[in-house]
Motif scaffolding. Structure first.
Motif, PDB file in Angstrom:
ATOM      1  N   ARG A 234       0.854  -1.199   0.035  1.00 38.79           N
ATOM      2  CA  ARG A 234      -0.211   0.008  -0.068  1.00 38.79           C
ATOM      3  C   ARG A 234       1.064   1.253   0.003  1.00 38.79           C
ATOM      4  O   ARG A 234       0.622   2.205  -0.747  1.00 38.79           O
ATOM      5  CB  ARG A 234      -0.914  -0.148   1.304  1.00 38.79           C
ATOM      6  N   PHE A 235       2.003   1.212   0.804  1.00 39.61           N
ATOM      7  CA  PHE A 235       2.747   2.465   0.789  1.00 39.61           C
ATOM      8  C   PHE A 235       3.382   2.685  -0.571  1.00 39.61           C
ATOM      9  O   PHE A 235       3.240   4.011  -0.725  1.00 39.61           O
ATOM     10  CB  PHE A 235       3.894   2.019   2.031  1.00 39.61           C
ATOM     11  N   PHE A 236       4.190   1.795  -1.241  1.00 35.17           N
ATOM     12  CA  PHE A 236       4.778   2.126  -2.380  1.00 35.17           C
ATOM     13  C   PHE A 236       3.739   2.333  -3.466  1.00 35.17           C
ATOM     14  O   PHE A 236       4.136   2.985  -4.503  1.00 35.17           O
ATOM     15  CB  PHE A 236       5.810   0.791  -2.659  1.00 35.17           C
ATOM     16  N   HIS A 237       2.551   1.749  -3.435  1.00 37.71           N
ATOM     17  CA  HIS A 237       1.430   1.980  -4.366  1.00 37.71           C
ATOM     18  C   HIS A 237       1.269   3.488  -4.204  1.00 37.71           C
ATOM     19  O   HIS A 237       1.060   4.171  -5.379  1.00 37.71           O
ATOM     20  CB  HIS A 237       0.223   1.049  -4.194  1.00 37.71           C
ATOM     21  N   THR A 238       0.841   4.108  -2.964  1.00 34.42           N
ATOM     22  CA  THR A 238       0.451   5.204  -2.977  1.00 34.42           C
ATOM     23  C   THR A 238       1.433   6.262  -3.355  1.00 34.42           C
ATOM     24  O   THR A 238       1.264   7.472  -3.985  1.00 34.42           O
ATOM     25  CB  THR A 238       0.107   5.539  -1.323  1.00 34.42           C
ATOM     26  N   VAL A 239       2.908   5.898  -2.921  1.00 35.67           N
ATOM     27  CA  VAL A 239       3.961   6.697  -3.384  1.00 35.67           C
ATOM     28  C   VAL A 239       4.019   6.632  -5.014  1.00 35.67           C
ATOM     29  O   VAL A 239       4.159   7.864  -5.520  1.00 35.67           O
ATOM     30  CB  VAL A 239       5.105   6.310  -3.111  1.00 35.67           C
TER      31      VAL A 239
ATOM     32  N   SER B 124       8.573  -5.688  -9.390  1.00 33.78           N
ATOM     33  CA  SER B 124       7.280  -4.643  -9.107  1.00 33.78           C
ATOM     34  C   SER B 124       6.548  -4.922  -8.121  1.00 33.78           C
ATOM     35  O   SER B 124       6.913  -6.353  -7.576  1.00 33.78           O
ATOM     36  CB  SER B 124       6.835  -4.740 -10.561  1.00 33.78           C
ATOM     37  N   LEU B 125       5.648  -4.172  -7.860  1.00 38.82           N
ATOM     38  CA  LEU B 125       4.671  -4.687  -6.667  1.00 38.82           C
ATOM     39  C   LEU B 125       3.851  -5.656  -6.843  1.00 38.82           C
ATOM     40  O   LEU B 125       3.549  -6.695  -6.163  1.00 38.82           O
ATOM     41  CB  LEU B 125       3.726  -3.258  -6.401  1.00 38.82           C
TER      42      LEU B 125
ATOM     43  N   ILE C  63       5.091 -13.520  -5.361  1.00 41.21           N
ATOM     44  CA  ILE C  63       5.977 -14.051  -4.697  1.00 41.21           C
ATOM     45  C   ILE C  63       5.449 -14.378  -3.176  1.00 41.21           C
ATOM     46  O   ILE C  63       5.791 -15.478  -2.570  1.00 41.21           O
ATOM     47  CB  ILE C  63       7.379 -13.190  -4.648  1.00 41.21           C
ATOM     48  N   PHE C  64       5.022 -13.657  -2.608  1.00 41.59           N
ATOM     49  CA  PHE C  64       4.414 -13.565  -1.098  1.00 41.59           C
ATOM     50  C   PHE C  64       3.400 -14.555  -1.032  1.00 41.59           C
ATOM     51  O   PHE C  64       3.399 -15.264  -0.081  1.00 41.59           O
ATOM     52  CB  PHE C  64       3.809 -12.306  -0.665  1.00 41.59           C
TER      53      PHE C  64
ATOM     54  N   LEU D 287      -3.964  -2.964  -6.655  1.00 40.99           N
ATOM     55  CA  LEU D 287      -3.033  -2.893  -7.803  1.00 40.99           C
ATOM     56  C   LEU D 287      -3.546  -2.991  -8.992  1.00 40.99           C
ATOM     57  O   LEU D 287      -3.155  -1.962  -9.930  1.00 40.99           O
ATOM     58  CB  LEU D 287      -1.728  -3.938  -7.495  1.00 40.99           C
ATOM     59  N   GLU D 288      -4.386  -3.844  -9.162  1.00 39.67           N
ATOM     60  CA  GLU D 288      -5.200  -4.166 -10.521  1.00 39.67           C
ATOM     61  C   GLU D 288      -6.480  -4.100 -10.102  1.00 39.67           C
ATOM     62  O   GLU D 288      -7.215  -5.458  -9.992  1.00 39.67           O
ATOM     63  CB  GLU D 288      -4.780  -5.549 -11.253  1.00 39.67           C
TER      64      GLU D 288
END
Length: 899
Positions: A711-716, A748-749, A755-756, A777-778
């Motif tokens: 969520r953090f890097f998607h928001t950024v 990428s996110l 992977i998680f 994300l999508e």
């Protein structure tokens, strides 16, 4: 004091001081008024009159008089001292210290002011100032024992233990050889033990041991002496001598687990990482010898169960459990529950208890023994099995066992309490509250069962009924205030209940009440600063101060601060409507609806007003003491917490509690999760990144950590390009930090998310986290996100084949997933399918409306929960149940009984 007055008035002034110290306030006021008739501007008299009025709860007058007195006589140490005492009574310690320092500038050798200043410095942990003040007191009065001890303790608290030892030795040098007399032996012995513990803390172990042996005859507390001696011997590596002392201690108390553990260390048979088979055999032999020596001790029989394995564990557990089942010990399962964390031991225990149950049913006795057992043994065996299956998540089997036990002996209260706990774990909270109330009614004098019942009612969101039940054990009169004064922390469960119901005002009120409890506990240490030095309980005093320093890291405070933070976050997300907004909405309604709404509001206001008046009458009627004085507590002006919701910036309030959590609970995942959520809403990107890094440090594989990361890097990534220098600086920090996060290194996110998923595809909560992040994300792949959740399987964990598998999914996790499907993924059809699926796994859950739950009217527990005689959940405001509780709790139904 009163030096500028004529002799007659000077004597009256002394009478004011004497009356204040003896709490004869009216007498003091009369003397003060007599002086002020002749000398209306006498500063010291005005100050003392103000101090006396302060003790009579006339604070505003008191402050006015003291300030006037100080204005009239700025160079009087009495006026400054009184001003400091006034601040101290209101817990304004920093202001009080300033006043005391001003008083000491005028009279630097005043012992009373110095003593008061030292107490405040200890309270505020001004340790350097505390040392200086104590040194000054000692120099003024060196023949006073308390001054020597206070100076030593001050140095110890200031991390100078060696200096504290020197001071204590200097004090001992002033004593005669035959000291102490008989009436001071305990205090002197405590001082010597404190000195030895200081030497141990400084690392002077040999010297401490030598001092202990030298002063042994003067130390009264022989048990602490031996414990101190063995601690020093073990640290010096003299393990054989240590083992002898531990054996001597075991002869005093063979049930002390610390002594047993210490003996294991001394004989070289203790390891936190596990023992070899030969070590286990030696340890087994050691405890067998101890069992023969101390046949009555339960500890020496219980401890081997922690390290034995396989058949030896089976044999030892069998020998341990049988006599306790025969005797009927309700706490047996609680005693053995830590063994369930050891691999394989739960299966052995299950097999063992089933064998005992089978033998008791067939022959009435234990396997291999011809003697018959009393009938109650089978009941206690079923009682144990019910708790066993409850622990393993097999709630249907647990309920069948506990029902059989109740059918066997329906008068045992513990059976109903355990059945209530099983139903709570199974998800039927109203039925659990009903059974807890049934257990309570079987013994109305048992406070523990009453508290257990209140806990279940709060979990079932029956708050009004819970409070009426809780106050049955409070003093008559102002019962809710009395419940608050007991500091039993019931507000936590009550606040959580209000939060679940969406009543943020009341929830905040309860959580902040817990914060008030902790503030009171902090203040309560003040009286001990002088008491402990006078009574020489020095080791306990220092331990208490260290406990106070870490007080706010306690679990209860963490829960309250986290609860308050969550309330403010929710308030920010959906702010409460102001009066103007409500009026605007009202004006848009049709006239008929508007009239109905206003009538409802008037009725609610009238009802609230009437309840407040009744409460006031009760409190005023009960607030009369034997002396005829009224002790009426102030009425709460905001009982529903409505004013707490009227904050301009909820996130600013949340940050206050967040800082306390970050300071006192830095290793809690919840702390940094709340910090992340608050700072993302405040758009404090770097602070959110800091919280994220802490989450990854504590548990990078947690589902919550993964959510925050994506969520953090998607928001950024969706933010606009930086314009200002500050934004460019923040951007450069983010660019530098991202490659350092291993989960996102050259990925990428979306790739990191998958992977998680591959790493944790067997975990329900991790799947839910991946699905939620996929939908963010999508957004066009919501169906795939839902499929990720629905494809998860409940892999049962195998037992030993006895009575079916154990459920892997947890009820609270399944509820969280259902809420995710409804609120985030917004797929009601998938949510319904999930609900039907979970209703099969959790047939007693009211949330999923399982077939056995009280939510289904024709189920067994539905009939129980809807029975008003047993406290059904359909009476949210008390009603008939409250009357029933009142009659039971006050024993009114039995007052006409004759024997």
């Amino acid at each position: 004091m009163g030096a500028s007055l004529p002799p007659k008035e000077a004597n009256l002034f002394k009478l004011i001081v004497k009356s204040y110290e003896s709490k004869q306030y009216k007498k003091g006021l009369k003397a003060a008024d007599a002086i002020l008739k002749k000398f209306p501007d006498h500063g010291e008299t005005l100050s003392m009159k103000g101090l006396t009025l302060n003790c009579m709860d006339r604070k505003s007058e008191a402050y006015d008089l003291v300030r006037l007195g100080l204005k009239n006589d700025l160079k009087s140490h009495v006026c400054w001292h009184v001003y400091g005492l006034l601040y101290r009574s209101d817990r304004e310690y920093r202001e009080a210290i300033k006043c005391y320092r001003n008083a000491l500038r005028i009279d630097p050798d005043n012992i009373e002011i110095l003593r008061d200043l030292s107490l405040l410095q200890a309270q505020m942990r001004d340790l350097i100032g505390f040392v200086e003040t104590r040194q000054q007191l000692l120099s003024l009065k060196p023949n006073h024992r308390m001054n020597w001890i206070g100076f030593a303790v001050a140095h110890h608290l200031n991390s100078n233990g060696s200096k504290a030892v020197e001071i204590l030795e200097a004090y001992e040098g002033t004593l005669e050889d035959d000291y102490p007399p008989d009436n001071e032996r305990c205090e002197h012995g405590e001082m010597l033990l404190y000195k030895i513990s200081l030497l141990e803390e400084c690392g002077s172990l040999e010297r401490a041991l030598e001092e202990l042996h030298k002063k042994e005859s003067k130390i009264v507390d022989k048990l602490t002496l031996k414990e101190q001696e063995v601690s020093l011997l073990v640290k010096l590596g003299r393990l054989e001598e240590g083992a002898e002392v531990y054996r001597a201690l075991l002869s005093i108390n063979p049930d002390n687990y610390r002594y047993c553990e210490g003996l294991q260390k001394c004989v070289g048979l203790y390891s936190e990482n596990g023992l070899s088979s030969s070590d286990i055999d030696q340890l087994d032999a050691l405890y067998k010898s101890l069992v023969q020596q101390y046949t009555w001790s339960s500890a020496v029989k219980r401890i081997p169960l922690d390290f034995l394995q396989g058949d030896k564990f089976h044999e030892a557990a069998d020998n341990y459990i049988r006599p306790l089942l025969t005797k009927g010990v309700p706490s047996l399962f609680s005693d053995l529950s830590p063994l369930y964390n050891h691999p394989g031991k739960a299966d052995i225990l299950e097999k063992l208890i089933l064998e005992l149950e089978n033998s008791l049913r067939i022959s009435g006795g234990y396997p291999g023994r011809p003697e018959k057992e009393p009938p109650s043994t089978l009941m206690w065996t079923l009682f144990f099995l019910a708790q066993h299956y409850d622990r393993r998540g097999q709630y249907d089997v647990a309920l069948s066992k506990i029902d059989e036990a109740i059918g066997h002996t329906p008068t045992v209260i513990d059976l109903y309490s355990v059945k209530s706990r099983i139903l709570k774990h199974a998800g039927d909270l109203p039925a659990a509250a009903t059974l807890a109330d049934e257990a309570r009614c079987m013994d109305l004098a048992d406070r523990y069962i009453n508290s257990e019942c209140v806990k279940r009612m709060l979990q079932a969101d029956q708050v009004a009924l819970a409070e009426k039940t809780a106050v049955l054990f409070t003093k008559d009169g102002d019962q809710h205030n009395n419940l608050h004064d007991m500091q039993c922390m019931y507000e936590l469960a009550s606040g959580e209940s209000y939060f679940r119901q969406g009543d943020l005002g009341r929830a905040l009120k309860k959580f902040l009440a817990v914060e008030k409890h902790y503030a009171d506990i902090t203040e309560d240490q003040f009286d001990f600063h002088s008491y402990c030095l006078r009574k020489m309980t020095l080791r306990a005093y220092v331990a208490m101060l260290k406990f106070q320093d870490r007080l706010h890291s306690h679990a209860y405070f963490h829960k309250a601060a986290a609860g308050a933070t969550r309330c403010y976050i929710k308030l920010f997300d959906s702010p409460s409507k102001s009066t103007a907004e409500e009026d605007d909405e009202m004006s848009k309604l049709p006239p008929s609806q508007r009239k109905k709404m206003r009538q409802k509001q008037k009725k609610a206001e009238a009802r609230a007003k009437k309840e407040a008046e009744v409460r006031n009458e009760e409190s005023s009627a009960s607030g009369v003491s034997k002396l005829g004085k009224r002790h009426v507590k102030p009425v709460d002006p905001d009982p529903n917490g409505e004013k707490l919701l009227q904050v301009e910036d909820p996130l600013l309030e949340a940050t206050k509690y967040l800082k306390l959590l970050q300071k006192h609970s830095p290793d809690s995942l919840e702390t940094h999760l709340l910090s992340f959520n608050v700072n993302m809403r405040k758009k404090k990107i770097l602070l959110a990144l800091q919280a994220l890094k802490q989450l990854l440090r504590l548990d990078a594989e947690s589902a919550d950590s993964h959510r925050c990361l994506v969520r953090f890097f998607h928001t950024v990534g969706t933010m606009t390009a930086p314009v200002t220098d500050t934004e460019k600086l923040v951007w450069s920090v983010l660019e530098a930090e991202r490659p350092l996060i291993s989960q996102l290194h050259e990925k990428s996110l979306t790739e990191a998310n998958m992977i998680f998923f591959e790493k944790h595809e067997d975990s329900l909560m991790h799947r839910a986290a991946v699905a939620e992040m996929l939908s963010i994300l999508e957004p066009n792949k919501k169906l795939e996100a839902v499929k990720l959740i629905e494809d998860s399987t409940n892999n049962p964990a195998p037992t030993n084949g006895a009575l079916g598998p154990v459920n892997e999914w947890k009820l609270k996790d399944c509820i969280a997933v259902h809420k995710l499907l409804v609120e985030v993924l917004n797929d009601p059809d998938a949510a319904l399918r999930w609900k039907l699926r979970c209703a099969q796994y959790f047939p007693c859950s009211t949330y999923f409306e399982g077939k056995c739950s009280s939510a289904v009217s024709n189920s067994v527990y539905g009939q129980i929960a809807n029975n008003p005689e047993n406290g059904g959940s359909n009476h949210s405001d008390g009603g008939e149940i409250a009357d029933f509780v009142g009659s039971n709790g006050k024993l009114e139904t039995f007052k006409d009984l004759t024997i």
